[in-house]
Write an enzyme that holds these catalytic residues in place. Sequence first.
Site, mmCIF file in Angstrom:
data_model
loop_
_atom_site.group_PDB
_atom_site.id
_atom_site.type_symbol
_atom_site.label_atom_id
_atom_site.label_comp_id
_atom_site.label_asym_id
_atom_site.label_seq_id
_atom_site.Cartn_x
_atom_site.Cartn_y
_atom_site.Cartn_z
ATOM 1 N N HIS A 103 -9.068 4.325 16.705
ATOM 2 C CA HIS A 103 -8.357 5.271 15.850
ATOM 3 C C HIS A 103 -8.991 5.344 14.453
ATOM 4 C CE1 HIS A 103 -4.987 7.713 14.552
ATOM 5 N NE2 HIS A 103 -4.778 6.890 13.539
ATOM 6 N N ARG B 280 -12.001 -2.289 -4.352
ATOM 7 C CA ARG B 280 -12.521 -0.956 -4.662
ATOM 8 C C ARG B 280 -11.478 -0.073 -5.353
ATOM 9 N NH1 ARG B 280 -15.035 -3.301 -0.768
ATOM 10 N NH2 ARG B 280 -17.180 -2.796 -0.175
ATOM 11 N N VAL C 202 -8.040 3.849 4.535
ATOM 12 C CA VAL C 202 -7.986 3.630 5.980
ATOM 13 C C VAL C 202 -8.610 2.265 6.240
ATOM 14 C CG1 VAL C 202 -8.575 4.550 8.251
ATOM 15 C CG2 VAL C 202 -8.283 6.119 6.316
ATOM 16 N N GLY D 187 -7.667 -2.595 15.439
ATOM 17 C CA GLY D 187 -8.268 -3.047 16.692
ATOM 18 C C GLY D 187 -8.562 -1.946 17.686
#
Length: 163
Positions: A87, A126, A80, A84
């Site tokens: 959410h 990551r 995720v 902007g």
Amino acid sequence: MSKEGLPEVATIDATGISVAVISATWNADICDRLHERALAHAQQLGAEADGFRVVGALEIPVAVQEAARHYDAVVALGCVIRGGTPHFDYVCDSVTQGLTRIALDTSKPIANGVLTVNTHDQAVDRSGAPGAAEDKGVEAMQAALDTVLQLRNIKERASKRGL
């Protein structure tokens, strides 16, 4: 970098452990890598691993819940990236709370490898990509399998003490 403080983990023998990997397909370049590397790590350690894909992060908890009914452990993977709007916060909170609840309700390891990052570059760093600082798919798999073994150890010791 969050890699700081990561403990050294001994190589484990996961022979006989069944594990499901539930991965989102949103942000496919990241999620595909996390998924593939987690499954490869499980195989390397001797676990019996099955992979499943869902569309996005919000679909992960319900698939994990079903998998937890059938497997010794479940690894949840996704990505995720902050946008902007708020959410991002709703999705991250919902997924984290859902996965935690499933782990506690089932008493099974549910490893949360859902990346929650500000940028795509942070996700790449990551995801176990060449030159990446971290590999959260592998780390989540290692944590899930190790926790299965630790839970078995707790049950065995408690049983020997008549608890």
